[in-house]
Design an enzyme around this catalytic site. Sequence first.
Site, PDB file in Angstrom:
ATOM      1  N   GLY A   1     -14.617 -60.103 -47.113  1.00 56.29           N
ATOM      2  CA  GLY A   1     -14.902 -58.679 -46.873  1.00 56.29           C
ATOM      3  C   GLY A   1     -15.497 -57.986 -48.088  1.00 56.29           C
TER       4      GLY A   1
ATOM      5  CB  SER B   1     -10.632 -58.289 -49.113  1.00 53.76           C
ATOM      6  OG  SER B   1     -10.825 -59.693 -49.030  1.00 53.76           O
ATOM      7  CG  ASP B   2     -10.726 -59.758 -42.506  1.00 50.50           C
ATOM      8  OD1 ASP B   2     -10.401 -60.961 -42.674  1.00 50.50           O
ATOM      9  OD2 ASP B   2     -10.797 -59.246 -41.383  1.00 50.50           O
ATOM     10  CD1 TRP B   3     -14.266 -65.421 -44.412  1.00 51.53           C
ATOM     11  CD2 TRP B   3     -12.292 -66.452 -44.373  1.00 51.53           C
ATOM     12  NE1 TRP B   3     -14.495 -66.745 -44.612  1.00 51.53           N
ATOM     13  CE2 TRP B   3     -13.299 -67.408 -44.583  1.00 51.53           C
ATOM     14  CE3 TRP B   3     -10.968 -66.888 -44.304  1.00 51.53           C
ATOM     15  CZ2 TRP B   3     -13.027 -68.771 -44.728  1.00 51.53           C
ATOM     16  CZ3 TRP B   3     -10.688 -68.241 -44.437  1.00 51.53           C
ATOM     17  CH2 TRP B   3     -11.713 -69.165 -44.652  1.00 51.53           C
TER      18      TRP B   3
END
Length: 747
Positions: free
Chosen positions: A306, A302-304
């Site tokens: 996310g 995932s992104d930060w």
Amino acid sequence: MGDGGVGRRTFLAAMTGSGAAATAAADPAADPAAAETADGAAGGPEAEIRALVGRMTVAEKLGQLQQLAWTGATGPGGSQTASAEQAARKGELGSVLNIFGARHSNALQRIAVEESRLGIPLVFGLDVIHGFWTTFPIPLAQAASFDPEVARVDGEVSAKEARSNGIHWTFSPMMDVTHEPRWGRIAESCGEDPCLTSAFAAAKTRGYQGGDLAAKDRVAACAKHFVAYGGAEGGRDYNTVDVSESRLRNLYLPPFKAALDAGCATVMASFNTLSGIPAHANSHTLTEILKEDWEFDGVVVSDWNGVGELLPHGFAADGADAGRIALTAGVDMEMVSTHLADHGAELLASGRIKEDRLDDAVARVLRLKYALGLFAQPYVEEAEAVPGPTPQTRKAAREVAARSMVLLKNEGEVLPIGPGKAVAVVGPFADSRDMQGTWAGPGGEKFPPVTVLHGMRDGAGRGARVTYGVGATKAADVVVVVVGEGAKLSGEAASRSDLGLPGDQEELIEAVAATGIPFVVVLLNGRPLTVGNWVESASAVLEAWHPGIEGGHAIADVLYGKVNPGGKLPASFPRNVGQVPVHYNHENTGRPYDPKSPGNTYVTGYSDVERTPQFPFGYGLSYTTFEIGTPKASVARIGAGELRRGETFEVEVSVRNVGEVAGDEVVQLYVHDPVASLVQPVRRLRGFERVALGVGEAKVVRFVLGAEDLGFWTNAVDGRFVVEAGRVDLYVGSSSDARSACTIQVD
Ligand code: NOJ
């Protein structure tokens, strides 16, 4: 694509060659289940992974899917150092980001390997975007070189420095195609074209990963952000994206496919929604396209935060729901937010997540760790940590920076600056260290860049005078005005609504213009800017971007003519911000502008600004002149069926240096399908080659074209690529305005 020995299959092969079987940490072979392998290879990595998964508790499995942040925050959440240590000790942590330094990372690794039940090593990630110690120019600048080799070199140097300092995994390359100069993250991208971006994405992946992820000087790459993040409405970071299936497949997806074909080990989900579905929740893109159609067997991170952001998006009811949605859609590892770790057990018990999906995600994480050789060697050799840039890496950064610069204007041949000329260097960036760019690594602070003033003084010939400041200009033969935008004005969360030079820099240029002395404007920036009226009075303009650690030297190399600039714009420069989006690969309207009837007002465009950008995609000048001939296709016609079966044809064109100095030209090939069942872009870049030519020298450039270049993806959700019968126009030239053409008939 796919050469260079690091195809996806090689990524798997690397695991076998990495000594994965001889685990220093967990020893799955000790489990009898390891002998029963579905792939029939007892002791092979896949069997070992399955055996290890079989020995894990639910908490340990969920732990492998968790990535926590050590220090430094790029969003909500902050540092999770204490929880990371605790989780590692319990064997309930898969990865940590933002930790680096051989000693630090070894200390944390020791907790995971020596104190946890199964001793599974952690994988350490960091954003090594354009350099670790040695800061290279920003990715947008590198794309301007139109030479993917520069990205490979950056990747290779960065990987060596990072891995020796405890990093296994970089969150790079970024490959979001964008038509939005307002979007700050254009600085991290390769601009507006999928073909150029694909070539750079593949090259950078090869640079980071080499042929064996377990090697001491390689890191795993991460193709990000999946997908269409660059389509952010209004260029506002994190914003909504709504695109058709065809645009998704023709514009945004190709670089990801290219990176994966080059062996890219991981993928990061993007922050945006995609036609209403957040990318972290999008099973169409993450599972159907990426994992099923493309058979990607690596990790989707995932992104930060996310996964957590599915709540503010309005897509998940609570944390448990967010974890369920993300895992089910295809996210394998959660960065910073902890919804899967917190709620996974209850989700599993209630049947809201499936055990086989959980096991698949865990297997992907373990597969990455095997490929990186972490089971065999979880630690980094502290004595071998690269302490900083070397003369060789500085030389590489200097060459890349000079190769990335784009000469936008050169009237009266003020450039190159001749020997013995008195030069005054002025402007807020003349002696500024703010030229490393948006995402310099730890070296950005520790190893400051060579400023322009410093570089010009080093580069001036014996007896030549280089003075500093506006007051010095009277005695100068030429003034170099160094202006731009600081690094913080581009990159993540740094969108701008105004693309002009910030502050009073335009006034400064006007003041210099008023002296009547010829002057050169050097731009240091992270995005296409609107140049304003000052461009008329400047004798020359050099786009130097944020050029990194050796920036000042590289700029001097170009201004003094030691290097003849050969870069080209990877994104159009608009005339004003209201014109955005203005890009070369747009589609025709039913009322396109026709230069033959300039008086016709009922055409697309604005009444108060020209239709064209200030500087188009692919544009850039040189200190010499080139002649590009008429392209010739090797066949006049070719069957659509033949193309679909893999047949190709060639387009050749000659290029000659007809000027007085050696130089580089980027020969560019564009296609246009004038009649199609889906309206086609007026131009699509399908080939480019940067050619170095001595005075009078000529070369024939050959492009090989096939179905991929002549066909397109339709709007079918299940993915349909068609090659249609009809004429296709092929343009070759030195920018996206190329006029020299030939045609080919597809039957
Ligand atoms: C957020 C950014 O979008 C992403 O590109 C980056 O890799 C992560 N933060 C980690 O720093």
